[in-house]
Design a protein around this motif. Structure first.
Motif, short mmCIF file in Angstrom:
data_model
loop_
_atom_site.label_atom_id
_atom_site.label_comp_id
_atom_site.label_asym_id
_atom_site.label_seq_id
_atom_site.Cartn_x
_atom_site.Cartn_y
_atom_site.Cartn_z
N LEU A 6 -12.66 13.49 -11.51
CA LEU A 6 -11.77 14.25 -10.63
C LEU A 6 -12.23 14.15 -9.18
CD1 LEU A 6 -11.25 17.46 -12.82
CD2 LEU A 6 -9.59 15.64 -12.38
N VAL A 7 -13.54 14.23 -8.97
CA VAL A 7 -14.10 14.09 -7.61
C VAL A 7 -13.79 12.71 -7.05
CG1 VAL A 7 -16.24 14.00 -6.26
CG2 VAL A 7 -15.94 15.77 -8.01
N TYR A 8 -14.00 11.68 -7.86
CA TYR A 8 -13.82 10.31 -7.39
C TYR A 8 -12.35 9.98 -7.17
CZ TYR A 8 -18.73 9.73 -8.71
OH TYR A 8 -20.10 9.86 -8.81
N ASP A 9 -11.46 10.50 -8.03
CA ASP A 9 -10.03 10.27 -7.84
C ASP A 9 -9.54 10.93 -6.56
OD1 ASP A 9 -9.88 8.81 -10.15
OD2 ASP A 9 -9.00 10.40 -11.37
N LYS A 10 -10.03 12.11 -6.26
CA LYS A 10 -9.65 12.81 -5.03
C LYS A 10 -10.08 12.00 -3.80
CE LYS A 10 -10.26 17.28 -2.67
NZ LYS A 10 -11.01 16.85 -1.49
N SER A 11 -11.31 11.50 -3.85
CA SER A 11 -11.81 10.69 -2.73
C SER A 11 -10.99 9.42 -2.57
CB SER A 11 -13.28 10.33 -2.95
OG SER A 11 -14.11 11.46 -2.88
N PHE A 12 -10.63 8.78 -3.67
CA PHE A 12 -9.87 7.53 -3.60
C PHE A 12 -8.47 7.78 -3.02
CE2 PHE A 12 -7.34 4.05 -5.60
CZ PHE A 12 -7.97 2.98 -4.97
N ASN A 13 -7.84 8.88 -3.41
CA ASN A 13 -6.52 9.20 -2.87
C ASN A 13 -6.59 9.45 -1.36
OD1 ASN A 13 -5.20 8.98 -5.34
ND2 ASN A 13 -5.58 11.13 -5.88
N LEU B 45 0.83 -1.20 0.00
CA LEU B 45 0.00 0.00 0.00
C LEU B 45 0.87 1.25 0.00
CD1 LEU B 45 -2.79 1.37 0.25
CD2 LEU B 45 -2.58 1.12 2.73
N GLN B 46 1.90 1.26 0.83
CA GLN B 46 2.79 2.43 0.88
C GLN B 46 3.48 2.65 -0.46
OE1 GLN B 46 2.98 4.50 3.27
NE2 GLN B 46 2.06 3.45 5.00
N ASN B 47 3.93 1.57 -1.10
CA ASN B 47 4.57 1.70 -2.41
C ASN B 47 3.58 2.18 -3.46
OD1 ASN B 47 6.98 0.77 -1.35
ND2 ASN B 47 6.59 -1.37 -1.91
N GLN C 126 3.60 5.71 -6.02
CA GLN C 126 3.77 5.55 -7.47
C GLN C 126 3.33 6.79 -8.23
OE1 GLN C 126 1.81 2.12 -9.06
NE2 GLN C 126 3.12 0.66 -8.01
N GLU C 127 4.08 7.13 -9.26
CA GLU C 127 3.71 8.25 -10.13
C GLU C 127 4.24 7.99 -11.54
OE1 GLU C 127 1.56 11.31 -10.95
OE2 GLU C 127 1.79 10.79 -8.83
N PRO C 128 3.42 7.73 -12.55
CA PRO C 128 1.97 7.59 -12.42
C PRO C 128 1.62 6.26 -11.75
CG PRO C 128 2.65 7.06 -14.64
CD PRO C 128 3.89 7.53 -13.93
N ARG C 129 0.43 6.17 -11.24
CA ARG C 129 0.00 5.01 -10.47
C ARG C 129 -0.60 3.96 -11.41
NH1 ARG C 129 -3.38 7.10 -5.84
NH2 ARG C 129 -1.37 7.80 -5.06
N GLU C 130 -0.15 2.71 -11.28
CA GLU C 130 -0.70 1.64 -12.10
C GLU C 130 -2.11 1.27 -11.64
OE1 GLU C 130 0.66 -2.51 -11.28
OE2 GLU C 130 2.20 -1.48 -10.07
#
Length: 493
Positions: free
Chosen positions: A174-181, A146-148, A152-156
């Protein structure tokens, strides 16, 4: 096999107020939820019976088959306890409110399979099917992975999805990606037990449900804005049944009234149905007691009325459905301006009345377990688990005849070949009409009688417009997962 009392089926299907469902559906389908790619979730016109010289002409068998096979999908796997799966869905609502999703975890082993039954419009079920398996896969990651992954950038991609043709438009993405991060960061900060699959499944489901609510409330509290797109998701709802299969270990998370059933072959070559899940509805007395105990005694007559939560909602657990989770004050500020006073249910005194907390079931697969059926209640309204298992078992037996004839040895005699062909010809009488077992189940659910499938019944029910069709059946979504008996035989006890 079929429910003869039309009103019972109608009441089961009509899980939430019709006008509310239509209003939320119209918001969701104003062209800004999904992009221009072909949608897996579609709103197809209902096929009608044709009229010729004032005589009603039924759909032909070929036309019926085209309708039934429209949403078929199947996939084979080369290793592991799962050999393959078949899935299909048939709409009754327009647009369909059921969805499904299947995926392989990429950073950990295991397959995720989900069936989602929406109500109050398609929005919540569609969004949940796009997001939930990612949330679960992230919760399943060991802490170091999880930490790795966060770094990651970009994230697989964390999962490899199958048959995923829908695309969320950019502003919601964009809303959903923010929430997931933010969810990933919370996972990394929490004390994590990497071996507790049950906790991982619950955490993924509960956190997504919290995000669906938060994505509406936080912008409103910050600057007074209401995003009608996220609001339509939060006000509609979805029940869910998700299986996680890793080798011989199968976990099933259930929220609401979908069901999972394992088809098992006994030593005497007879099929038995092992019902894994229990529905969260008023037929489940433990659920009723739970809800009664969470609210004051004086609400006992109002919290469950007409076999529904607050007299409105048939499933007693679900994702979304924030009309039964938010305070009356928030509903008045956020939901009433969109859908009117009906946003606040009658006798709404001590919310929340609803939870998305799943029941988690574990089943260790054995070589006798041949397949798993996950389906929305549209199927289970029409047939019992044992009927479904027997139909899939019969389909397995007849399915071999879809394949080309293979001779057992090189030097076979002509007489032996003739005998083999005669046996195959006789056996072809039991060959199922559909290669896909999910289609086979749906065909029998709608047109089946004790004497087989009745074409006229099937053609008539498939020809009904959506407003009439709902009086006879609900949307149906079926996924059938086939297990590799030899793999399971070699697994240590």
């Amino acid at each position: 096999m079929h429910c003869s009392n039309i009103s019972i089926v109608f009441n089961t299907c009509l899980k939430i107020d019709r006008s509310l469902r239509q209003k939320l559906s119209s918001i969701w389908y104003k062209g800004y939820i999904f992009g221009n790619r072909p949608r897996f979730f579609h709103s197809a016109p209902t096929v009608c019976q044709t009229q010729k010289d004032d005589v009603e002409v039924l759909l032909t068998p070929q036309e019926v088959t085209v309708i039934l096979r429209k949403n078929e999908f199947n996939k084979d796997f080369s290793h592991g306890s799962v050999k393959s799966y078949d899935s299909n869905q048939l709409q009754s609502n327009d647009p369909i409110e059921d969805t499904r999703c299947e995926a392989q975890c990429k950073m950990t082993p295991g397959l995720l399979m989900g069936v989602f039954d929406g109500h109050g419009g398609p929005a919540c079920a569609q969004v949940v099917s796009k997001r939930l398996l990612k949330y679960i896969a992230a919760a399943l990651l060991p802490h170091n992975l999880l930490q790795n992954y966060i770094k990651q950038e970009p994230r697989e991609l964390i999962i490899d999805t199958f048959n995923d043709r829908a695309e969320i438009v950019q502003d919601l993405k964009l809303v959903y990606d923010k929430s997931f991060n933010e969810y990933l960061n919370k996972l990394s900060e929490s004390v994590k037990d990497d071996t507790n699959i049950e906790l991982c499944l619950e955490k993924g489901i509960m956190h997504l449900d919290e995000d669906i609510s938060r994505e509406v409330i936080e912008p409103f509290k910050d600057n007074g804005t209401i995003n009608h797109k996220t609001l339509s998701v939060a006000l509609s709802g979805a029940v869910a049944c998700i299986s996680y299969i890793d080798g011989p270990h199968m976990h099933v998370a259930n929220v609401g009234d979908c069901n999972a059933v394992v088809g098992t072959m006994t030593e005497d070559n007879e099929w038995i149905a092992k019902k894994i899940t229990k529905e969260h509805n008023t037929e489940n007395y433990d659920e009723l007691k739970r809800i009664w105990n969470e609210h004051p005694e004086e609400e006992r007559k109002t919290v469950i009325r007409r076999d529904r939560l607050l007299g409105e909602l048939a499933p007693l657990r679900s994702l979304g459905d924030c009309r039964y989770k938010w305070s009356a004050e928030i509903l008045a500020e956020v939901a009433v301006p969109l859908i009117g006073q009906k946003a606040i249910p009658a006798n709404y005194y001590t919310p929340p009345y609803l939870t998305a907390k799943p029941d988690i079931y574990y089943h260790r697969l054995t070589p006798k377990d041949k397949f798993l059926i996950i389906a929305s209640d549209g199927l289970w309204d029409m047939m019992t688990p044992l009927q479904a298992v027997k139909l899939v078992g019969e389909h397995m037996k007849g399915k071999v005849f879809f394949n080309p004839l293979k001779l057992p040895k090189k030097n076979i005699q002509l007489g032996d070949i003739n005998e083999l062909l005669m046996h195959r010809k006789e056996s072809l009488k039991s060959k199922p009409k559909d290669r896909n077992a999910a289609t086979h189940l749906i065909r029998h659910a709608i047109g089946g009688t004790e004497y087989g499938v009745d074409h006229s019944r099937l053609a008539h029910l498939l020809s009904l417009s959506s407003d009439v069709s709902r009086m006879f059946r609900d949307d149906m979504t079926v996924t059938i997962v086939y297990f590799d008996s030899e793999f399971l035989r070699q697994c240590p006890a």
